[in-house]
Design a protein around this motif. Structure first.
Motif, PDB file in Angstrom:
ATOM      1  N   UNK A   1       0.859  -1.185   0.000  1.00 56.71           N
ATOM      2  CA  UNK A   1       0.000   0.000   0.000  1.00 56.71           C
ATOM      3  C   UNK A   1       0.897   1.237   0.000  1.00 56.71           C
ATOM      4  N   UNK A   2       0.516   2.237  -0.806  1.00 51.07           N
ATOM      5  CA  UNK A   2       1.349   3.418  -0.982  1.00 51.07           C
ATOM      6  C   UNK A   2       0.849   4.584  -0.141  1.00 51.07           C
ATOM      7  N   UNK A   3       1.791   5.407   0.309  1.00 45.01           N
ATOM      8  CA  UNK A   3       1.462   6.559   1.151  1.00 45.01           C
ATOM      9  C   UNK A   3       0.658   7.576   0.357  1.00 45.01           C
ATOM     10  N   UNK A   4      -0.355   8.143   0.996  1.00 46.20           N
ATOM     11  CA  UNK A   4      -1.191   9.151   0.366  1.00 46.20           C
ATOM     12  C   UNK A   4      -0.715  10.571   0.660  1.00 46.20           C
ATOM     13  N   UNK A   5       0.330  10.669   1.504  1.00 44.73           N
ATOM     14  CA  UNK A   5       0.985  11.952   1.771  1.00 44.73           C
ATOM     15  C   UNK A   5       2.393  11.657   2.278  1.00 44.73           C
ATOM     16  N   UNK A   6       3.170  12.688   2.554  1.00 47.49           N
ATOM     17  CA  UNK A   6       4.523  12.512   3.074  1.00 47.49           C
ATOM     18  C   UNK A   6       4.489  12.211   4.571  1.00 47.49           C
ATOM     19  N   UNK A   7       5.392  11.323   4.998  1.00 43.98           N
ATOM     20  CA  UNK A   7       5.548  10.999   6.412  1.00 43.98           C
ATOM     21  C   UNK A   7       7.027  11.043   6.776  1.00 43.98           C
ATOM     22  N   UNK A   8       7.301  11.412   8.012  1.00 40.74           N
ATOM     23  CA  UNK A   8       8.659  11.389   8.539  1.00 40.74           C
ATOM     24  C   UNK A   8       8.676  10.581   9.832  1.00 40.74           C
ATOM     25  N   UNK A   9       9.589   9.621   9.915  1.00 43.19           N
ATOM     26  CA  UNK A   9       9.754   8.792  11.099  1.00 43.19           C
ATOM     27  C   UNK A   9      11.231   8.743  11.460  1.00 43.19           C
ATOM     28  N   UNK A  10      11.513   8.382  12.695  1.00 44.76           N
ATOM     29  CA  UNK A  10      12.914   8.251  13.110  1.00 44.76           C
ATOM     30  C   UNK A  10      13.617   7.205  12.256  1.00 44.76           C
ATOM     31  N   UNK A  11      12.921   6.129  11.929  1.00 47.45           N
ATOM     32  CA  UNK A  11      13.525   5.053  11.143  1.00 47.45           C
ATOM     33  C   UNK A  11      13.743   5.431   9.685  1.00 47.45           C
TER      34      UNK A  11
ATOM     35  N   UNK B   1       5.140  10.646  -0.321  1.00 46.92           N
ATOM     36  CA  UNK B   1       3.888  10.275  -0.980  1.00 46.92           C
ATOM     37  C   UNK B   1       4.167   9.390  -2.193  1.00 46.92           C
ATOM     38  N   UNK B   2       3.386   8.334  -2.337  1.00 46.08           N
ATOM     39  CA  UNK B   2       3.533   7.435  -3.478  1.00 46.08           C
ATOM     40  C   UNK B   2       4.518   6.303  -3.271  1.00 46.08           C
ATOM     41  N   UNK B   3       5.178   6.263  -2.097  1.00 41.32           N
ATOM     42  CA  UNK B   3       6.099   5.155  -1.807  1.00 41.32           C
ATOM     43  C   UNK B   3       5.432   4.192  -0.817  1.00 41.32           C
ATOM     44  N   UNK B   4       6.084   3.085  -0.546  1.00 40.54           N
ATOM     45  CA  UNK B   4       5.492   2.024   0.263  1.00 40.54           C
ATOM     46  C   UNK B   4       5.339   2.465   1.720  1.00 40.54           C
ATOM     47  N   UNK B   5       4.095   2.402   2.218  1.00 35.22           N
ATOM     48  CA  UNK B   5       3.792   2.771   3.604  1.00 35.22           C
ATOM     49  C   UNK B   5       3.290   1.586   4.419  1.00 35.22           C
ATOM     50  N   UNK B   6       2.803   0.543   3.747  1.00 36.68           N
ATOM     51  CA  UNK B   6       2.293  -0.640   4.438  1.00 36.68           C
ATOM     52  C   UNK B   6       2.554  -1.868   3.585  1.00 36.68           C
ATOM     53  N   UNK B   7       2.818  -2.973   4.262  1.00 38.62           N
ATOM     54  CA  UNK B   7       3.098  -4.241   3.590  1.00 38.62           C
ATOM     55  C   UNK B   7       2.257  -5.325   4.254  1.00 38.62           C
ATOM     56  N   UNK B   8       1.592  -6.125   3.430  1.00 39.51           N
ATOM     57  CA  UNK B   8       0.875  -7.290   3.957  1.00 39.51           C
ATOM     58  C   UNK B   8       1.558  -8.551   3.444  1.00 39.51           C
ATOM     59  N   UNK B   9       1.993  -9.394   4.374  1.00 38.93           N
ATOM     60  CA  UNK B   9       2.586 -10.682   4.037  1.00 38.93           C
ATOM     61  C   UNK B   9       1.553 -11.767   4.274  1.00 38.93           C
ATOM     62  N   UNK B  10       1.345 -12.622   3.256  1.00 42.84           N
ATOM     63  CA  UNK B  10       0.308 -13.654   3.329  1.00 42.84           C
ATOM     64  C   UNK B  10       0.918 -15.034   3.118  1.00 42.84           C
TER      65      UNK B  10
ATOM     66  N   UNK C   1      -4.021   4.279   8.304  1.00 43.25           N
ATOM     67  CA  UNK C   1      -3.631   3.340   7.249  1.00 43.25           C
ATOM     68  C   UNK C   1      -3.986   3.837   5.847  1.00 43.25           C
ATOM     69  N   UNK C   2      -3.142   3.449   4.912  1.00 43.47           N
ATOM     70  CA  UNK C   2      -3.420   3.707   3.496  1.00 43.47           C
ATOM     71  C   UNK C   2      -3.977   2.446   2.852  1.00 43.47           C
ATOM     72  N   UNK C   3      -4.463   1.521   3.677  1.00 44.76           N
ATOM     73  CA  UNK C   3      -5.008   0.253   3.202  1.00 44.76           C
ATOM     74  C   UNK C   3      -6.282  -0.047   3.975  1.00 44.76           C
ATOM     75  N   UNK C   4      -6.992  -1.098   3.562  1.00 50.35           N
ATOM     76  CA  UNK C   4      -8.205  -1.522   4.268  1.00 50.35           C
ATOM     77  C   UNK C   4      -8.115  -2.991   4.677  1.00 50.35           C
ATOM     78  N   UNK C   5      -6.897  -3.518   4.770  1.00 47.95           N
ATOM     79  CA  UNK C   5      -6.713  -4.927   5.109  1.00 47.95           C
ATOM     80  C   UNK C   5      -7.071  -5.182   6.575  1.00 47.95           C
TER      81      UNK C   5
END
Length: 357
Positions: free
Chosen positions: A230-240, A245-254, A277-281
């Protein structure tokens, strides 16, 4: 008089420090040794490393010296990042051969040693036999919420046909960049974002999936591993790291464990940096919840079983629970029969609150 356990500790990363503090605070444990990799920590009192009063136990940097300590149990929190798997297994086996029980959270597949390659499992079994010792790998997920807990819940249901576990982990407070990079946060996908092969992650979850299958009495034909992004719908800044925006913000492993042509075992873990979340999982974070980790368990049986599980905690979601489960495993493992154990045969009880006298 209740037994007191002599404990040696290996590894003072974030989770290792949490466990070490508990060992020092609990009256049933005596810390007899402390091994570290970081050269600047060698020779320091354990209390100084933790930022608490002196303990009289100095951190050592020599594994042979550590292996020679008189201890009932070693809690092994040393990282596996940047190390060969054979090196880590060999250390564990030497400790077992020296007569020490070993509890570890290193290598998630260790939560179910029966899923390991036959040669590795045999090496662990032989080490336990040589030292008359026991081995137990644990954690939160894998290690409890996505494997041991669903199996216990399914004991309420007659002839369960399938088990599905959905998990969401909010990682925005996690400062370590290793996980951030490993999951690809902040990067631009180089292909499709749905049903992407995820075989690289299978080793991380295979122990959990195989524990589930064996716990339900099923024979797996294969495990299918896929991921969705799932891709980010805006810019985010984290310590890590940053997530534009438009880059990977969430990953679902199945992971689908196939039995007789059906996905009888399904595990889906969502890792997201933003809390919004930028997803509905599933599972979706409840609006009023302050937890950082969510699990939903669904068992198709008679009766059907559905469990909603929330876990609060420190900046590493589940980190304090991982440390606590490992520390709680020390006494049960020391009192168990020698050998290689898992959550299918070793029950880990809590330690209830004891007011200070």
């Amino acid at each position: 008089m209740s037994r007191r356990y002599r404990v040696a500790h290996y590894g003072t990363g974030q989770i290792g420090k949490l466990a070490l503090r508990q060992i020092l605070e609990r009256s049933e444990f005596e810390l007899v040794g402390h091994l570290v990799h970081t050269k600047s920590k060698i020779g320091l009192d354990t209390g100084e490393i933790l930022g608490c009063p002196a303990t009289g136990v100095k951190a050592i940097g020599d594994f042979d010296e550590f292996c020679g300590l008189d201890a009932d149990c070693v809690v092994y929190f040393a990282t596996d990042f940047g190390r060969e798997a054979d090196e880590v297994i060999e250390e564990m086996c030497r400790l077992l051969e020296s007569g020490k029980n070993v509890v570890t959270t290193t290598f998630t597949r260790m939560v179910y040693p029966q899923s390991l390659p036959a040669a590795t499992l045999t090496r662990l079994e032989n080490a336990c036999a040589a030292g008359n010792s026991g081995f137990f790998g644990t954690g939160v997920a894998p290690g409890f919420t996505i494997d041991a807990l669903p199996i216990h819940c399914a004991s309420l249901s007659e002839n369960p046909r399938s088990v599905r576990i959905y998990e969401r982990v909010l990682q925005g407070t996690y400062e370590d960049p290793l996980s951030f990079r490993a999951l690809g946060f902040g990067s631009i996908p180089d292909g499709p974002i749905f049903d992407v092969p995820a075989d690289a992650w299978l080793g991380h979850f295979e122990g959990a999936v195989r524990m589930l299958a064996d716990g339900f009495g099923w024979q797996l034909s294969e495990i299918r591993a896929l991921q969705d992004l799932a891709l980010a719908q805006r810019d985010y800044k984290f310590v890590a790291g940053d997530i534009p925006e438009g880059t990977i913000a969430a990953v679902r492993l199945r992971f689908d464990g196939m039995v007789d042509g059906e996905a009888r075992v399904q595990v889906a873990s969502v890792y997201t940096m933003p809390d919004d979340p930028s997803d509905s999982w599933p599972p979706v974070r409840p609006p009023s919840s302050q937890a950082r980790r969510y699990t939903r368990i669904e068992i198709d049986g008679n009766p059907a079983v559905s469990v909603q599980f929330e876990l609060e905690g420190d900046q590493l979601p589940g980190g304090d629970a991982t440390a606590t489960r490992a520390v709680n495993a020390i006494a049960p493992l020391c009192n168990a029969a020698p050998g290689v154990h898992s959550a299918l045969d070793l029950v880990i009880p809590p330690r209830g609150f004891h007011p200070l006298n």
